[in-house]
Write a protein that holds these residues in place. Structure first.
Motif, short mmCIF file in Angstrom:
data_model
loop_
_atom_site.label_atom_id
_atom_site.label_comp_id
_atom_site.label_asym_id
_atom_site.label_seq_id
_atom_site.Cartn_x
_atom_site.Cartn_y
_atom_site.Cartn_z
N VAL A 87 6.34 -10.45 -1.91
CA VAL A 87 5.17 -10.18 -2.50
C VAL A 87 4.59 -11.25 -2.50
N GLN A 88 4.59 -12.49 -3.18
CA GLN A 88 4.02 -13.61 -2.93
C GLN A 88 2.68 -13.52 -1.55
N ASN A 89 3.97 -13.99 -0.44
CA ASN A 89 2.84 -14.09 1.00
C ASN A 89 2.80 -12.90 1.10
N ILE A 90 2.88 -11.47 0.96
CA ILE A 90 2.11 -10.28 1.59
C ILE A 90 0.82 -10.63 0.75
N ARG A 91 0.56 -10.94 -0.22
CA ARG A 91 -0.66 -11.48 -1.06
C ARG A 91 -1.93 -12.55 -0.76
N GLN A 92 -0.84 -13.20 -0.20
CA GLN A 92 -1.73 -14.49 0.07
C GLN A 92 -2.24 -14.21 0.93
N ALA A 93 -1.58 -13.80 2.04
CA ALA A 93 -2.20 -13.20 3.31
C ALA A 93 -3.35 -12.31 3.46
N SER A 94 -3.57 -10.99 2.34
CA SER A 94 -4.85 -10.82 2.02
C SER A 94 -5.25 -9.63 3.00
N MET A 95 -4.66 -8.47 4.06
CA MET A 95 -4.89 -8.24 5.54
C MET A 95 -4.88 -7.23 5.05
N GLY A 96 -5.28 -6.05 6.46
CA GLY A 96 -5.75 -4.64 6.35
C GLY A 96 -4.72 -4.24 6.87
N THR A 97 -4.16 -2.83 7.17
CA THR A 97 -2.51 -2.63 7.41
C THR A 97 -2.61 -3.31 8.86
N ASP A 98 -3.52 -2.75 9.96
CA ASP A 98 -2.98 -3.47 10.99
C ASP A 98 -2.69 -4.81 11.13
N LYS A 99 -2.89 -5.83 10.27
CA LYS A 99 -2.16 -6.97 10.45
C LYS A 99 -2.01 -7.28 9.87
N LEU A 100 -1.10 -5.94 8.91
CA LEU A 100 -0.49 -6.41 7.33
C LEU A 100 1.39 -5.44 8.48
N TYR A 101 1.06 -4.45 9.56
CA TYR A 101 2.23 -4.55 9.78
C TYR A 101 2.16 -5.96 10.83
N GLN A 102 1.21 -6.40 11.61
CA GLN A 102 1.81 -7.29 12.30
C GLN A 102 2.22 -8.81 11.93
N TYR A 103 1.41 -9.18 10.40
CA TYR A 103 2.77 -10.16 9.86
C TYR A 103 3.82 -9.69 9.52
N LEU A 104 4.17 -8.69 8.98
CA LEU A 104 5.77 -8.09 8.79
C LEU A 104 6.40 -7.93 10.69
N GLY A 120 0.92 -1.30 0.29
CA GLY A 120 -0.01 0.09 0.26
C GLY A 120 0.99 0.89 -0.09
N GLY A 121 2.37 1.37 -0.27
CA GLY A 121 3.26 2.26 -0.19
C GLY A 121 3.30 3.07 0.87
N ILE A 122 2.98 2.37 1.65
CA ILE A 122 3.35 2.93 3.41
C ILE A 122 5.04 2.78 3.32
N PRO A 123 5.65 3.50 3.81
CA PRO A 123 6.93 3.92 3.60
C PRO A 123 7.42 2.60 4.93
N LEU A 124 6.87 2.74 6.44
CA LEU A 124 7.35 1.95 6.70
C LEU A 124 7.30 0.61 6.71
N ALA A 125 6.59 -0.01 5.67
CA ALA A 125 5.52 -1.74 5.56
C ALA A 125 6.93 -1.52 4.69
N ILE A 126 7.22 -0.92 3.25
CA ILE A 126 8.58 -1.46 2.66
C ILE A 126 9.49 -1.16 3.25
N LYS A 127 9.66 -0.70 4.06
CA LYS A 127 11.49 -0.98 4.76
C LYS A 127 10.62 -1.81 5.44
N LEU A 128 10.25 -2.92 6.75
CA LEU A 128 10.48 -4.19 6.96
C LEU A 128 10.18 -4.61 6.29
N ALA A 129 9.52 -4.70 4.63
CA ALA A 129 9.04 -5.91 3.85
C ALA A 129 10.70 -5.75 3.26
N ALA A 130 11.61 -5.05 2.87
CA ALA A 130 12.41 -4.82 2.70
C ALA A 130 13.65 -5.67 3.00
N ALA A 131 13.55 -5.59 4.47
CA ALA A 131 14.42 -5.96 5.07
C ALA A 131 14.56 -7.56 5.18
#
Lengths: 321, 140
Positions: free
Chosen positions: B38-55, B16-27
């Motif tokens: 990228v595939q794992n995040i897509r499969q998880a198919s989650m909202g922002t809160d869950k996205l951070y929790q996942y990352l 979703g273009g969120i800088p912190l999420a990009i940074k965590l994912a890129a790490a």
């Protein structure tokens, strides 16, 4: 994927315990390090110490270690001007310090009063001081602080008669009728604190020379004791500076003020109390237009001193006027 | 490790273009290929809160024990940041373990640095703190 329920439970079980162990170690480490750390360095990390205490209070098992650190830090956060942050720690300490430990409890009640007084929470400060007076086995010097708090609060809220009665009724307890050279050494600190209030009465009555004579006695006694409480010494020297100024002894007045700054720094205070009103002294005579500007410590408190005019300032100004 | 601009555009889009999420994912590139991230995040198919929790959860699991402990130790330090000497003095690890753990935290983009060159201050992002308090310490 996100963790399963079992994974989460196992994570909590392990890491809550690890975190507690780590906090316990940090609490002890902090206490150990504080003794060997310079005051400026202690201040620099002060917010971390408070954060550590807040974090530790999530775990009741850490309460003894947290209490140990609170006892070690007190009263520095008050002197740093962080009374609002320290209040919660003092309340926590009072909640968990045993009733038998009256000396420490009295110290914390006085600490709370020191938090409330500068911000005008006079009734709360009075409440703490009255509790101290009700306790048995309180060191005389702590009782003297409680009486001093009451004296200031009563006068700050216009109860001058009550303040005078308090002094009359407390005089014998603190040997207030004796001169400095008659005071037993184990009573000297309490005598000095009691006489701080007497000084204010003398100044208010315009008895400048009597005030100066008493201050000279007090400072000599304090020096004989090795200046046990740097902030008390600082206050005495500041008061003498003001009275010397009143007698147009400007160079001595400025010398006292310079000395007071050193004592405030020694005591860990980040600024002089607003009531000391030093800038008026500094602006007098040919010195100072440059002196206070070149002293970073003085420059830091000068704004506070001017802006935070509290209930003492009109009285001091009246004497100066 | 090489990744094209298109790869990173895809990563940015999936978080979703969120800088912190990009940074965590890129790490996480040190752990798995970008396409898999990228595939794992897509499969998880989650909202922002869950996205951070996942990352954060993915990152937490990748950390070594001393690094996890160092991360938790930031909870008891000034939220505005602390200097390296103080952090070192508050760690019971050896020098080697401490600096290796610090390096690992930096590698996974978990450290925020402020202050100045003479005295850099290290702290955690507010969301990192929340993750530790909720998911690791079960505080709320």
């Amino acid at each position: 994927m996100l963790p399963t329920s079992d994974q989460r439970t196992n994570t909590w079980l392990r890491w809550v315990d690890e975190h507690m162990q780590q906090l316990k170690w940090q609490l002890k480490q902090t206490v150990d390090l504080l003794g060997a750390t310079q005051p400026e360095e202690v201040f620099r990390h002060g917010r971390s110490y408070l954060t550590l205490l807040n974090e530790a209070q999530h775990y009741p098992i850490l309460t003894p270690s947290a209490l140990n650190l609170i006892a070690r830090l007190h009263p520095l956060p008050v002197r740093w001007g962080w009374g609002n942050l320290w209040e919660t720690q003092l309340l926590f300490a009072l909640k968990h310090t045993s009733a038998e430990n009256t000396a420490l409890r009295a110290e914390y009640y006085c600490g709370l009063a020191d938090v409330y007084l500068p911000v005008g929470r006079f009734e709360e400060a009075i409440r703490q001081a009255l509790i101290v007076r009700e306790l048995t086995g309180v060191p005389l010097v702590v009782l003297a602080r409680a009486v001093r708090t009451l004296f200031i609060c009563f006068r700050s809220t216009g109860r001058y008669t009550l303040a005078d009665e308090l002094m009359d009724n407390s005089r014998d307890q603190f040997l207030g009728s004796l001169s400095a050279d008659q005071v037993p050494l184990d009573t000297a600190q309490a005598w000095l604190i009691f006489n701080q209030s007497c000084l204010e009465q003398l100044r208010e009555q315009g008895k400048i020379d009597e005030g100066l004579a008493l201050l000279d006695q007090m400072i000599q006694l304090d020096q004989r004791q090795g200046s046990l409480n740097a902030l008390l010494t600082a206050d005495l020297v500041t008061q003498r500076s003001t009275l010397l100024w009143n007698r147009a002894r400007y160079s001595e007045s400025v010398a006292d003020l310079t000395s007071a700054i050193n004592y405030y720094q020694q005591g860990g205070a980040r600024s002089m109390p607003s009531r000391s009103n030093p800038i008026l002294v500094w602006f007098t005579g040919p010195w100072a237009n440059w002196t206070w500007r070149t002293n970073p410590y003085l420059a830091r408190f000068s704004t506070t001193a001017i802006l935070l005019q509290n209930n003492w300032s009109p009285m001091i100004l009246a004497i100066w006027g | 490790m090489r990744a094209t601009a298109q790869d990173f555009a895809e990563l940015s889009q999936v978080v979703g273009g969120i800088p912190l999420a990009i940074k965590l994912a890129a790490a996480q590139l040190s752990l798995r290929p970008l396409k898999q991230i990228v595939q794992n995040i897509r499969q998880a198919s989650m909202g922002t809160d869950k996205l951070y929790q996942y990352l954060y959860w993915q990152t937490w699991q990748a950390l070594h024990d001393p690094t996890q402990l160092l991360l938790l130790s930031f909870l008891s330090a000034d939220a505005e940041g602390e200097d390296i000497d103080f952090l070192r003095s508050m760690s019971s690890e050896t020098d080697e373990q401490f600096y290796e753990a610090l390096r690992e935290l930096d590698q996974f983009s978990l450290l925020e640095v402020s202050g100045d060159a003479a005295r850099p201050l290290y702290r955690l992002h507010r969301l990192t703190v929340t993750f530790l308090q909720t998911d690791i310490l079960n505080r709320w």
